[in-house]
Motif scaffolding. Structure first.
Motif, short mmCIF file in Angstrom:
data_model
loop_
_atom_site.label_atom_id
_atom_site.label_comp_id
_atom_site.label_asym_id
_atom_site.label_seq_id
_atom_site.Cartn_x
_atom_site.Cartn_y
_atom_site.Cartn_z
N LEU A 66 -12.06 136.07 49.27
CA LEU A 66 -12.04 135.48 47.93
C LEU A 66 -12.65 136.43 46.90
O LEU A 66 -12.07 136.66 45.82
CB LEU A 66 -12.79 134.14 47.94
N VAL A 67 -13.81 137.01 47.21
CA VAL A 67 -14.46 137.90 46.24
C VAL A 67 -13.69 139.22 46.13
O VAL A 67 -13.67 139.84 45.06
CB VAL A 67 -15.94 138.13 46.61
N VAL A 70 -11.32 138.56 43.57
CA VAL A 70 -11.99 138.57 42.27
C VAL A 70 -11.99 139.99 41.71
O VAL A 70 -11.65 140.22 40.54
CB VAL A 70 -13.44 138.04 42.39
N GLY A 197 -9.64 133.41 44.73
CA GLY A 197 -10.40 134.39 43.96
C GLY A 197 -9.76 134.69 42.62
O GLY A 197 -10.45 134.99 41.63
N VAL A 200 -10.89 131.85 40.47
CA VAL A 200 -12.33 131.94 40.24
C VAL A 200 -12.64 132.94 39.15
O VAL A 200 -13.43 132.66 38.23
CB VAL A 200 -13.06 132.31 41.55
N TRP A 237 -20.95 140.10 40.37
CA TRP A 237 -20.38 140.04 41.72
C TRP A 237 -20.98 141.08 42.66
O TRP A 237 -20.74 141.02 43.87
CB TRP A 237 -18.86 140.23 41.65
#
Length: 479
Positions: A66-67, A70, A197, A200, A237
């Motif tokens: 997910l990140v 991002v 992500g 997000v 992040w």
């Protein structure tokens, strides 16, 4: 008579039974270990050990992926604010900034597809997560200075694109952990929640950049006098990535069965269905990621009265969650049928988008435009889940045809089928990632309506391909 002769057992004329195989070492299933014995198709093993270990590896993989998404998509929303704080980039240049991560992401995915099984997925997940810290730190400093050159911004965008590569290695790895009947759902969860992500970053970035509490460095003044902190979109992040890398290193497992040299993987380039499934996945994931990258700027340029921050994240969120559902539905109904449905739905949705676009004196309808885009995202997510369920089914079917379960040839063919399915999963995802580049690039160089009609024609070709190879009566690879 010698003692050796005296101690020899009497001849009986019968062969002694083979020694029982040593029991698997239970310690290998602990976090951070390499697993040498893995049999997810064995119901007893799956109930007692397999499900727990696979679930742990899945839920560590999801936030890391997910990140990574991002980082890959951070430019899709950051680019919309650059002109507001003094960067003198043209609209076309901004579209290119959102497109470039697609090139590097897709290209790096090809490499990551084969590197993950060679290095070991636990190690590779940790290292590929940690390297994303560098482009974020560079981005955080670059956006604080409007004099930063366009070439520098392009270089940072290219490095951020590497975050998209993690998808191929992650999906291929998770597939090895699960039995055939649960692969679609497992890859749907990993891919779907990983894809979140995109939403997000598009949802949180507008909130993060207004916070002076989180800021490291000076803010940027907008024309209306308000101040924002674009660096927050990157810096926030960095500690998250470090923590996730440590968790992956300590908590995941390397599977020996997934450790495969390139020479055993490269055979996929000779398989016809590698290329057929790549065509289909370009249509589903390529559309999802390309629309996600382009939609914020598309809203800002086509319907400027509507705030990007309010709407842009909704489509990718719906598509990501639909991917989960698509894998589950495909496990029940068959992947090919669901894939065909997804392409028909995407084509109808984009025709709807075209209908509601501004044209001449007609101002268009944002509500209609947006609802049709949501529908396109939904069907792309369904197709993402169903195509990834098709791949292992197709390769198992081709390799195991005519073999008897429980025999040595069957076991060998099953192992090769798993290896090829994992490699094809990663490779198709790599090529489809170029949709991140091509869709924003098409909007940067062609009229929006012309680009949309091109998408509709492509979806129609995908319906025909999926039906002919996988869904019609007598298809060569039913899936």
């Amino acid at each position: 008579m010698s003692s050796a002769t005296q101690e020899a057992p009497p001849a009986t004329g019968r062969a002694l039974p083979p020694a029982p195989a040593p029991a698997p070492d239970p310690g290998q299933y602990r976090p951070g270990r390499t697993i040498t014995d893995w049999s997810p198709e064995d119901p007893s093993f799956w109930r007692s050990t397999g499900r727990k270990v696979a679930t742990r590896n899945l839920w560590i993989a999801v936030p890391a992926l997910l990140v990574a998404f991002v980082v890959w998509q951070v430019w899709s929303i950051t680019a919309t604010s650059l002109k507001d704080v003094g960067f003198g980039f043209s609209q076309s240049q901004l579209f290119w900034l959102t497109a470039v991560p697609g090139v590097t992401g897709g290209t790096a995915r090809i490499l990551y597809t084969f590197l993950g099984p060679m290095i070991g997925q636990r190690r590779f997940t940790a290292l590929s997560t940690l390297v994303l810290v560098a482009p974020l730190i560079w981005l955080g400093f670059a956006v604080q200075d409007p004099a930063t050159s366009y070439a520098t911004m392009l270089a940072i965008a290219a490095l951020c694109g590497i975050g998209g590569a993690n998808f191929s290695s992650s999906l291929a790895n998770i597939g090895f952990f699960y039995p055939k009947g649960e692969k679609g759902q497992a890859t749907g969860v990993n891919g779907g929640l990983g894809n979140l992500g995109v939403s997000v970053v598009q949802l949180l970035t507008p909130i993060l950049i207004t916070s002076s509490v989180l800021a490291i460095g000076a803010g940027q003044r907008k024309a209306d006098g308000s101040q924002i902190y674009l660096q927050n979109a990157a810096f926030v992040w960095v500690p998250v990535l470090v923590v996730l890398a440590v968790v992956a290193w300590c908590g995941q497992n390397d599977l020996k069965v997934a450790a495969t040299p390139f020479r055993r993987q490269r055979v996929i380039f000779k398989r016809k269905h590698t290329w057929v499934m790549t065509w289909l996945y370009v249509g589903t994931f390529g559309s999802f990621i390309g629309f996600a990258a382009a939609l914020p700027l598309l809203i800002k340029t086509t319907f400027p009265a509507y705030p990007v921050a309010t709407y842009a994240w909704m489509g990718p969120a719906l598509g990501a969650l639909a991917r989960w559902a698509g894998g589950w539905i495909a496990d029940k109904l068959g992947g090919a049928r669901v894939t065909i449905l997804s392409f028909a739905g995407m084509a109808a949705s984009i025709i709807g988008v075209i209908t509601f676009l501004p044209a001449g004196s007609d101002a268009g309808s944002f509500q209609g435009f947006f609802l049709c885009f949501l529908s396109a995202f939904f069907f792309s997510g369904i197709g993402n889940g169903s195509t990834f369920r098709q791949i292992p089914v197709i390769f198992r079917g081709r390799h195991l045809k005519g073999l008897t379960e429980g025999t040595a040839p069957y076991a060998k063919a099953l192992e090769q089928a798993e290896i090829e399915a994992g490699a094809v999963t990663g490779f198709t995802a790599a090529i489809a990632a170029y949709g991140f580049f091509f869709i924003p690039a098409m909007f940067a160089n062609f009229a929006v309506t012309s680009a949309m009609w091109g998408f509709v024609a492509f979806y129609a070709s995908c319906v025909v391909v999926a039906w002919y190879f996988y869904a019609r009566k007598g298809a060569e690879a039913p899936s």
